[in-house]
Write an enzyme that holds these catalytic residues in place. Structure first.
Site, PDB file in Angstrom:
ATOM      1  N   GLU A   1       0.808  -1.222   0.000  1.00  0.00           N
ATOM      2  CA  GLU A   1       0.000   0.000   0.000  1.00  0.00           C
ATOM      3  C   GLU A   1       0.841   1.271   0.000  1.00  0.00           C
ATOM      4  OE1 GLU A   1      -2.462  -3.347   1.502  1.00  0.00           O
ATOM      5  OE2 GLU A   1      -0.458  -2.577   2.016  1.00  0.00           O
TER       6      GLU A   1
ATOM      7  N   ALA B   1     -10.639  -0.070   3.784  1.00  0.00           N
ATOM      8  CA  ALA B   1     -10.146   1.279   4.031  1.00  0.00           C
ATOM      9  C   ALA B   1      -9.034   1.288   5.068  1.00  0.00           C
ATOM     10  CB  ALA B   1     -11.300   2.177   4.485  1.00  0.00           C
TER      11      ALA B   1
ATOM     12  N   HIS C   1     -10.406  -4.229  10.331  1.00  0.00           N
ATOM     13  CA  HIS C   1     -10.965  -4.342   8.992  1.00  0.00           C
ATOM     14  C   HIS C   1     -12.344  -3.692   8.875  1.00  0.00           C
ATOM     15  CE1 HIS C   1      -7.755  -7.257   8.528  1.00  0.00           C
ATOM     16  NE2 HIS C   1      -7.987  -7.275   7.232  1.00  0.00           N
TER      17      HIS C   1
END
Length: 345
Positions: free
Chosen positions: A60, A84, A130
């Site tokens: 990421e 997200a 999560h």
């Protein structure tokens, strides 16, 4: 207009913008998957292939850096995170490079137009790492535009705005909104950031909401209407820039404010809205501001506990009754005030 689901609206915006601008490409984990990030990237992959819809490894931070560099070189990257929460790993390049680019390096366009989508994975016992809604974290930093579209039309329009504008943008999408249907224009019409909308008009209390909580607020408003309390629901659409005008206009009319958010109360969106009203129109308030947010702890793993953990329409009803005590006290009780809040969208 046609009716599309929230995820179909995102998919359509993506494809239309990629057709119009060959510099747009998608990068993310699983964007080429048969499910295509819950359907939102599948059509783009089918149409444009692996050269423009690029599957990346678990990287990421590196992906964000590459995307920012590509944007600085004239490309228009769309980075997609299936959770997200993974965006926290990209926080450094987004905050220290993308958000500050215009201020540090100048240029005619004013910034690096990198767009980042993050999907909030609430809904089936995903636990503390999560299921978070990190919109307030990113909105804290000047230079980023941060939006939480609540309707299919806005999901399309705000993505179009992001992919055709010049600012770095973070879009937070709640997974529970993906099946939601609504009218969506066929054209790739942008919806500007910083312009809220009235989701419902009312006179007794204002509920300012973001993302999924807009619909919970509308459900609460239906229940409260049976009790004679008129609720005005303001959908801010974007968190930064924030439409302070529509918030103050509504609260000046109703005199009461409830803020509903999918994240925590401390240092977040709900605190910011309360501060805006306290600073600009404190004399308008007939009661203290009330916030409907997550409990002050990480999310549990159990699905039943998760359902209890996340705020909903019942919490908004309770908050509205509290700030409307002078109005509600003379009205008859409603036996089914808590009924039917958590059905499918």
């Amino acid at each position: 207009m046609r009716t599309l689901t929230y995820w179909q609206a995102i998919s359509e915006a993506t494809v239309q913008c990629m057709e119009a601008d060959e510099k747009i490409f998608i990068a993310g984990e699983g964007v080429d998957d048969v499910k295509g990030t819950f359907g939102t990237t599948k059509e783009a992959f089918d149409r444009f292939g692996a050269k423009r819809v690029i599957d990346v490894p678990n990287s990421e931070n590196a992906t964000a850096g590459i995307a920012i560099g590509a944007a600085a070189a004239g490309h228009r990257p769309l980075v997609v995170h299936t959770r997200a929460d993974f965006m926290f790993l990209a926080l450094d390049p987004l905050v220290n490079l993308a958000a500050k680019w215009r201020y540090m390096y100048g240029g005619d366009k004013g910034g690096v137009p990198v767009v980042t989508r993050g999907v909030v994975g609430r809904g089936w016992g995903q636990g503390a790492t999560h299921s978070q809604s990190p919109h307030a974290t990113f909105a804290h930093y000047a230079g980023l535009h941060v939006a939480t579209p609540a309707s299919p039309a806005d999901a399309k329009g705000m993505l179009v705005q992001a992919l055709t504008g010049d600012a770095p943008v973070v879009l937070i999408e709640n997974r529970n909104l993906y099946p939601l249907t609504g009218e969506v224009p066929e054209e790739a019409t942008p919806v500007p950031f910083g312009v809220g909308r009235y989701a419902r008009r009312g006179t007794d209390v204002t509920v300012v909401a973001a993302s999924l909580m807009v619909h919970e607020a509308e459900r609460a408003a239906e229940q409260l209407a049976r009790r004679g309390i008129s609720v005005e629901v303001v959908d801010v659409r974007s968190i930064r820039p924030l439409d302070e005008g529509i918030i103050c206009e509504s609260v000046a009319k109703t005199g009461r404010l409830v803020v509903a958010d999918t994240s925590w109360a401390r240092y977040g969106f709900a605190a910011e809205v309360a501060a805006v009203v306290a600073e600009q129109i404190p004399q308008a308030l007939l009661a203290p501001v009330s916030r409907v947010t997550l409990p002050d702890s990480p999310a549990p793993v159990s699905r039943p506990l998760e359902e209890a953990f996340h705020p909903g329409a019942q919490g908004i009803v309770d908050a509205c009754l509290k700030v409307c005590d002078d109005v509600a006290g003379s009205l008859p009780a409603l036996s089914d005030v808590a009924a039917g809040f958590m059905g499918p969208y």
